[in-house]
Design an enzyme around this catalytic site. Structure first.
Site, PDB file in Angstrom:
ATOM      1  CB  CYS C  47      -1.040  18.511 -24.264  1.00 48.63           C
ATOM      2  SG  CYS C  47      -1.193  17.249 -25.552  1.00 48.63           S
ATOM      3  CD1 TRP C  48      -3.306  20.852 -30.541  1.00 51.86           C
ATOM      4  CD2 TRP C  48      -2.642  22.723 -29.550  1.00 51.86           C
ATOM      5  NE1 TRP C  48      -2.428  21.464 -31.400  1.00 51.86           N
ATOM      6  CE2 TRP C  48      -2.003  22.635 -30.817  1.00 51.86           C
ATOM      7  CE3 TRP C  48      -2.369  23.860 -28.755  1.00 51.86           C
ATOM      8  CZ2 TRP C  48      -1.119  23.603 -31.294  1.00 51.86           C
ATOM      9  CZ3 TRP C  48      -1.495  24.823 -29.241  1.00 51.86           C
ATOM     10  CH2 TRP C  48      -0.884  24.688 -30.499  1.00 51.86           C
ATOM     11  CG  ASP C  49      -5.452  15.839 -26.827  1.00 56.04           C
ATOM     12  OD1 ASP C  49      -6.454  16.487 -26.514  1.00 56.04           O
ATOM     13  OD2 ASP C  49      -4.707  15.263 -26.023  1.00 56.04           O
TER      14      ASP C  49
END
Lengths: 565, 115, 107
Positions: C47-49
């Site tokens: 996940c890259w937010d």
């Protein structure tokens, strides 16, 4: 000739009445009956109330009239096997017609109909489940339906009122009411028609036999309206003896070939006993098993009772109506009335001008299907292209779809996002000393209450309130509430119908869920969740509305201005 | 021993006249006559008397004190929603009781009044 | 850091084939669990937010944890989408609250 075709499921008196009236109105009708004959249970009765005429006369009139119309199809030995919807406003129904020729295959039919009337009747409760009365085990214990057949020439005794097992004369006949009804072990409800049936059968016996005596074991005699006069007439003319107390058991004495009943007469508080030739059990009705109609609202007992009292024939699936005993146990007269009610709703739908219905922005829509699931009437369906589609004739303009859409793709003209945004912008431009409150009012209950309140108090006590009317409180989209809060309004109040009184059934509870979710998010954001609230107001509760507004305002004054200001 | 009435064996009804039988057939046991009776000292009240007839037990009615405490005011008949002549039944039963043993004669009424 | 789905608020997008968070995630990381039909992230480390799922969820059931470079564990960043505006609430480690709101739609 009105456009469209209606499928009537069930060829009993309700189905035949509905189909015949629709055909007379010029509507194309298809009638599907699963048995090989028309007329249902009423065709197997000896006589029916109140004129005591043979039911086959009335049924013949209906069948002859229906068969005259070229736009009416009658399918016997045909059952529904599936119901699909891929085009709004249209049902595609698959049916199977079995053949009487054992060598032939069953035929598959597909009927496209604008509407379906469910007139599949009801089944009778299985009397052998009430073991203490010995139905199916003791000779001479029969049900009311079997009693009718004793008088029919096609019946087991060739129409002679004699004992069905021994063929001997009938001298003493007992009727037991409420068999399996009003009973938590069996059916908790009262089927309503059985008291009059027993009185009618007492009349049959006394009119055809000179030497007969009858007894009725009952709990209450339910003969409302003009049936009460029939009850008095039967008591006076035929003199049945009424014992108020249901028997504990029925026993058979083989030596005298008699049935023994033991009961407590609750009126005199004495034990009574009697020996009878025949015992007739009055049982209730149970809903039919219709497996292919999904998502249709049923009541607690499984009947398709509809939204009483406002729309009893409708089942919250636009285009499907119920008539006859499928709705609720009823006698032949009421079955005809309910069929006529369903026909009226059907004709209105086929011929009405479309009301305000939502526009769906397919460019923004990502086909999540929430609107389809939340639509209170099944008017919004997933079209074949994957996008939701609404049939203008089906839509009830409640706006619940608009309220639930996460991407604001649905707009109900006149009640949509544009109007709300204008209201919010206007409110922000005017400043008020106290807290500013956006008040959503549902058109059914709370908006009239608000109007009454405004005229009553002449604006006093309502400073800072920005009213906004919506068709149903379920039409309020959470994004508008967020917008109001982000723009700096101090509080948002949703005033709708009470949750179990919502005119569209699910509006208030959906609004409550959405508000709960929002409050959780607000608390995480360190914004006071009390800034949004939901209240239930009925149309005559203007005073309560004022109270709620004042309470809310006091709370907001305590909380201070919105941090977003 | 619990007393049990046999309802299918109702020979006793033969002593009753058509008016009484008609009243017994129509009476719904609503209880208004029983509630209206001002002369009731001990049960059975008029409602219960008619019930006994409906069940086919005339003999039991003949022992009831109401037959003798009845003052003939006819409030029972006036109260009846079905317009039945209830007072007539009490009068008839009193006449019938003359042939019965162990019936409440007026002299024995004093015991009830003093009790 | 991975999105956390509130199991009470998530309704599996009413049982539709593709949930909204599933549809919007650019990394195809969100899916509906088979048994409970609630959303979950299949690979938290990937996940890259972007917080698209947080914004897309109609129930507001998703929360992401901030990477430690931006704010240590108790710090939160919560969006709230209005019809024309969006607001961001930043809650720092020291419980200091800052709010930002912008108009982000013209239609």
């Amino acid at each position: 000739m009105a456009k469209g075709k209606i499928l009537v499921v069930g060829g009993g008196i309700a189905g035949l009445t509905a189909a015949e009236k629709l055909a007379r109105a010029g509507v194309a009708v298809a009638l599907a009956e699963k048995s090989p004959y028309l007329g249902g249970r009423v065709a197997r009765l000896h006589r029916y109330y109140p004129r005591m005429c043979p039911p086959r006369c009335g049924l013949e009139v209906l069948i002859k009239s229906l068969s005259r119309f070229s736009h009416a199809e009658i399918h016997l030995i045909t059952e529904v096997t599936g119901v699909q919807r891929s085009i709004p406003g249209l049902y595609t129904v698959t049916l199977q017609k079995k053949s009487t020729d054992l060598n032939q295959q069953a035929e598959e039919l597909v009927i496209d109909a604008q509407g379906i009337i469910i007139a599949a009747g009801a089944d009778l409760y299985n009397a052998s489940l009430i073991k203490e009365y010995g139905y199916g085990r003791l000779p001479g214990v029969i049900t009311s339906m079997e009693m009718e057949s004793l008088f029919r020439p096609e019946g087991p005794t060739g129409g002679l009122p004699v004992h069905p097992v021994t063929g001997g004369p009938l001298r003493r006949v007992a009727f037991i009411q409420c068999v399996g009804s009003r009973n938590k072990n069996h059916l908790p409800y009262c089927s309503g028609y059985c008291c009059t049936v027993t009185l009618k059968q007492v009349q049959y016996l006394h009119q055809s036999l000179k030497d007969i005596r009858t007894w009725i074991f009952y709990q209450d005699i339910r003969t409302p309206g003009s049936k009460e006069e029939y009850y008095r007439h039967v008591r006076e003319e035929y003199r049945p003896v009424f014992i108020r107390g249901l028997p504990s058991s029925v026993e058979f004495k083989a030596d005298s070939n008699e049935l023994l009943l033991k009961s407590e007469d609750t009126l005199s508080k004495k034990r009574v006993t009697g020996s009878f030739d025949l015992v007739v059990l009055a049982t209730g009705m149970v809903p039919p098993a219709l497996t292919h109609f999904y998502g249709i609202e049923k009541d607690t007992f499984g009947f398709f009772s509809g939204h009483t009292p406002c729309e009893p024939s409708e089942l919250r699936r636009s285009g499907i109506w119920a008539a006859g005993c499928s709705q609720s146990p009823m006698d032949a007269g009421d079955s005809v009335k309910s069929a006529l009610a369903a026909v009226t709703q059907c004709l209105v739908k086929l011929q009405q001008q479309p009301s305000v219905y939502p526009e769906i922005n397919t460019k923004k829509c990502d086909r999540c299907g929430r609107c389809v699931k939340e639509c209170a009437y099944g008017a919004c369906i997933m079209g074949s292209d994957g996008y939701p589609a609404v049939d203008p004739g089906d839509c009830r303009s409640c706006g619940i779809c608009q309220g639930g859409c996460p991407l604001l793709c649905i707009n109900l003209p006149g009640y949509g996002g544009k109007k709300i945004e204008e209201i919010v912008d206007r409110a922000l431009s005017e400043s008020s000393p106290g807290p500013s409150i956006l008040l959503f009012l549902c058109g059914n209950d709370t908006y009239p209450a608000w109007i009454k309140l405004v005229t009553q108090v002449n604006g006093r006590g309502l400073e800072g309130i920005i009213p906004c009317s919506v068709p149903c409180i379920g039409a309020v989209n959470a994004a508008w509430i967020n917008e109001a809060l982000i723009s700096g309004l101090d509080g948002v109040m949703l005033a709708g119908c009470h949750p179990d009184q919502c005119h569209h059934a699910v509006g208030t509870s959906l609004a409550a869920t959405r508000l709960e979710n929002l409050k959780e998010t607000l608390s995480r954001m360190r914004l006071e969740p009390e800034r949004v609230c939901l209240t239930g107001i009925t149309i005559d509760e203007s005073a309560k509305l004022l109270e709620e507004i004042e309470k809310f305002r006091t709370l907001l004054e305590k909380l201070g201005p919105n941090p977003f200001k | 021993m619990v007393q049990v009435i046999n309802i299918t064996d109702s020979k006793e009804l033969r002593v009753l006249d058509p008016v009484t039988l008609n009243t017994a057939a129509i009476c719904e046991q609503c209880g208004k006559c029983g509630a209206a009776c001002p002369a009731l000292i001990k049960q059975p009240n008029p409602t219960a008397l008619i019930r006994l007839i409906q069940l086919g037990s005339v003999t039991e009615t003949l022992h009831s004190p109401l037959l003798w405490t009845c003052i003939g005011c006819e409030q029972c008949t006036a109260a009846c929603p079905q317009k039945l002549d209830v007072a007539h039944i009490v009068r008839l039963l009193r006449r019938l009781s003359a042939g019965e043993k162990d019936v409440c004669f007026p002299g024995i009424m004093v015991d009830f009044l003093l009790a | 850091m991975p999105p956390k789905v509130d199991q009470q608020k998530c309704d599996g997008c009413k049982g539709e084939k593709e949930a909204l968070c599933e549809a919007i995630c650019p990394g195809d990381l969100m899916y509906l669990k088979e048994d409970s039909l609630k959303a979950d992230c299949r690979s938290p480390r990937d996940c890259w937010d972007c917080m698209s799922c947080v914004k897309a969820c109609p129930q507001g059931a998703i929360e992401t944890r901030l990477p430690y470079q931006l704010g240590y564990y108790p710090a939160k960043l919560i969006p709230l989408l209005g019809s024309k505006r969006v607001s961001w609430t930043c809650i720092g480690q020291d419980e200091k609250v800052e709010r930002f709101s912008y108009k982000n739609r013209n239609d």
